[in-house]
Design a protein around this motif. Structure first.
Motif, PDB file in Angstrom:
ATOM      1  N   ILE A  98       0.838  -1.205   0.000  1.00  0.00           N
ATOM      2  CA  ILE A  98       0.000   0.000   0.000  1.00  0.00           C
ATOM      3  C   ILE A  98       0.873   1.255   0.000  1.00  0.00           C
ATOM      4  CG2 ILE A  98      -1.651   1.332   1.381  1.00  0.00           C
ATOM      5  CD1 ILE A  98      -2.913  -1.410   2.146  1.00  0.00           C
ATOM      6  N   GLY A  99       1.961   1.229   0.755  1.00  0.00           N
ATOM      7  CA  GLY A  99       2.888   2.361   0.748  1.00  0.00           C
ATOM      8  C   GLY A  99       3.502   2.578  -0.625  1.00  0.00           C
ATOM      9  N   GLU A 100       3.881   1.490  -1.278  1.00  0.00           N
ATOM     10  CA  GLU A 100       4.434   1.568  -2.633  1.00  0.00           C
ATOM     11  C   GLU A 100       3.396   2.158  -3.593  1.00  0.00           C
ATOM     12  OE1 GLU A 100       6.018  -1.428  -6.144  1.00  0.00           O
ATOM     13  OE2 GLU A 100       5.249  -2.270  -4.279  1.00  0.00           O
ATOM     14  N   ASP A 101       2.166   1.691  -3.496  1.00  0.00           N
ATOM     15  CA  ASP A 101       1.110   2.201  -4.373  1.00  0.00           C
ATOM     16  C   ASP A 101       0.860   3.688  -4.134  1.00  0.00           C
ATOM     17  OD1 ASP A 101       0.728  -0.253  -5.572  1.00  0.00           O
ATOM     18  OD2 ASP A 101      -0.941  -0.820  -4.257  1.00  0.00           O
ATOM     19  N   ALA A 102       0.843   4.099  -2.872  1.00  0.00           N
ATOM     20  CA  ALA A 102       0.609   5.513  -2.558  1.00  0.00           C
ATOM     21  C   ALA A 102       1.687   6.390  -3.183  1.00  0.00           C
ATOM     22  CB  ALA A 102       0.552   5.718  -1.047  1.00  0.00           C
ATOM     23  N   LEU A 103       2.935   5.958  -3.092  1.00  0.00           N
ATOM     24  CA  LEU A 103       4.024   6.725  -3.704  1.00  0.00           C
ATOM     25  C   LEU A 103       3.868   6.782  -5.218  1.00  0.00           C
ATOM     26  CD1 LEU A 103       6.711   8.234  -3.623  1.00  0.00           C
ATOM     27  CD2 LEU A 103       7.850   5.988  -3.652  1.00  0.00           C
ATOM     28  N   CYS A 104       3.548   5.655  -5.831  1.00  0.00           N
ATOM     29  CA  CYS A 104       3.387   5.614  -7.297  1.00  0.00           C
ATOM     30  C   CYS A 104       2.253   6.516  -7.763  1.00  0.00           C
ATOM     31  CB  CYS A 104       3.152   4.180  -7.760  1.00  0.00           C
ATOM     32  SG  CYS A 104       4.615   3.155  -7.581  1.00  0.00           S
ATOM     33  N   TYR A 105       1.128   6.472  -7.062  1.00  0.00           N
ATOM     34  CA  TYR A 105       0.002   7.311  -7.461  1.00  0.00           C
ATOM     35  C   TYR A 105       0.305   8.787  -7.243  1.00  0.00           C
ATOM     36  CZ  TYR A 105      -2.976   3.479  -8.728  1.00  0.00           C
ATOM     37  OH  TYR A 105      -3.495   2.393  -9.372  1.00  0.00           O
ATOM     38  N   ALA A 106       1.037   9.107  -6.191  1.00  0.00           N
ATOM     39  CA  ALA A 106       1.425  10.508  -5.965  1.00  0.00           C
ATOM     40  C   ALA A 106       2.348  11.000  -7.084  1.00  0.00           C
ATOM     41  CB  ALA A 106       2.102  10.660  -4.602  1.00  0.00           C
ATOM     42  N   LEU A 107       3.283  10.168  -7.500  1.00  0.00           N
ATOM     43  CA  LEU A 107       4.185  10.552  -8.589  1.00  0.00           C
ATOM     44  C   LEU A 107       3.418  10.689  -9.906  1.00  0.00           C
ATOM     45  CD1 LEU A 107       7.245   8.282  -7.735  1.00  0.00           C
ATOM     46  CD2 LEU A 107       7.125  10.771  -7.539  1.00  0.00           C
ATOM     47  N   ALA A 108       2.489   9.774 -10.177  1.00  0.00           N
ATOM     48  CA  ALA A 108       1.696   9.859 -11.402  1.00  0.00           C
ATOM     49  C   ALA A 108       0.823  11.117 -11.397  1.00  0.00           C
ATOM     50  CB  ALA A 108       0.831   8.602 -11.556  1.00  0.00           C
ATOM     51  N   PHE A 109       0.206  11.405 -10.267  1.00  0.00           N
ATOM     52  CA  PHE A 109      -0.621  12.596 -10.157  1.00  0.00           C
ATOM     53  C   PHE A 109       0.206  13.853 -10.422  1.00  0.00           C
ATOM     54  CE2 PHE A 109      -2.401  16.133  -7.722  1.00  0.00           C
ATOM     55  CZ  PHE A 109      -3.687  16.169  -8.229  1.00  0.00           C
ATOM     56  N   THR A 110       1.393  13.898  -9.843  1.00  0.00           N
ATOM     57  CA  THR A 110       2.270  15.048 -10.041  1.00  0.00           C
ATOM     58  C   THR A 110       2.663  15.179 -11.515  1.00  0.00           C
ATOM     59  OG1 THR A 110       3.104  14.849  -7.793  1.00  0.00           O
ATOM     60  CG2 THR A 110       4.461  16.087  -9.340  1.00  0.00           C
ATOM     61  N   ALA A 111       2.964  14.071 -12.158  1.00  0.00           N
ATOM     62  CA  ALA A 111       3.331  14.114 -13.581  1.00  0.00           C
ATOM     63  C   ALA A 111       2.178  14.604 -14.441  1.00  0.00           C
ATOM     64  CB  ALA A 111       3.788  12.725 -14.045  1.00  0.00           C
ATOM     65  N   CYS A 112       0.987  14.172 -14.122  1.00  0.00           N
ATOM     66  CA  CYS A 112      -0.176  14.517 -14.955  1.00  0.00           C
ATOM     67  C   CYS A 112      -0.705  15.919 -14.699  1.00  0.00           C
ATOM     68  CB  CYS A 112      -1.297  13.501 -14.739  1.00  0.00           C
ATOM     69  SG  CYS A 112      -0.886  11.877 -15.401  1.00  0.00           S
ATOM     70  N   THR A 113      -0.498  16.425 -13.508  1.00  0.00           N
ATOM     71  CA  THR A 113      -1.012  17.758 -13.204  1.00  0.00           C
ATOM     72  C   THR A 113       0.057  18.825 -13.298  1.00  0.00           C
ATOM     73  OG1 THR A 113      -0.632  17.510 -10.832  1.00  0.00           O
ATOM     74  CG2 THR A 113      -2.808  16.866 -11.673  1.00  0.00           C
ATOM     75  N   GLY A 114       1.309  18.400 -13.354  1.00  0.00           N
ATOM     76  CA  GLY A 114       2.395  19.361 -13.465  1.00  0.00           C
ATOM     77  C   GLY A 114       2.663  20.129 -12.185  1.00  0.00           C
TER      78      GLY A 114
END
Length: 115
Positions: A98-114
């Motif tokens: 779950i910690g790994e997933d949270a980090l991945c989703y945070a990075l993806a969100f940052t990439a997509c929203t700039g």
């Protein structure tokens, strides 16, 4: 289909894929993320997502696809290392995942929203 309708369909497809990945990644019968059956879909999806994001922002899709593919391999290696390190220190598998997933989703969100 209108652009707005296509956007809703795309969001539904991406959301469904994300939920599917979340569930599948926790199953013990899923192949290792470092094996060909586990890595190939990650590389393909990483390259595709990066190219689509680049097109949306006016960037070069080919370079983005290569970076996305490479990042998928790197993420698989780092994710596997994280899971092994967590297991070696006594962190249960589910919270580590779950910690790994949270980090991945945070990075993806940052990439997509700039942001």
């Amino acid at each position: 289909m209108t652009t707005r309708g296509a956007g809703k369909l795309s969001r539904l497809a991406v959301g469904s894929a994300a939920i599917g990945e979340l569930v599948a990644d926790k199953r013990p019968d899923i192949p290792s993320r470092l094996s060909l059956p586990g890595l190939a879909p990650r590389v393909l999806l990483g390259a595709t997502a990066a190219a689509m994001l680049a097109r949306r922002t006016g960037g070069g899709a080919t370079i983005a696809a290569l970076v996305g593919a490479g990042a998928s391999v790197g993420g698989a290696i780092l994710g596997e290392a994280w899971r092994q390190a967590a297991a070696n220190t006594g962190i249960p598998a589910l919270p580590a995942a779950i910690g790994e997933d949270a980090l991945c989703y945070a990075l993806a969100f940052t990439a997509c929203t700039g942001s």
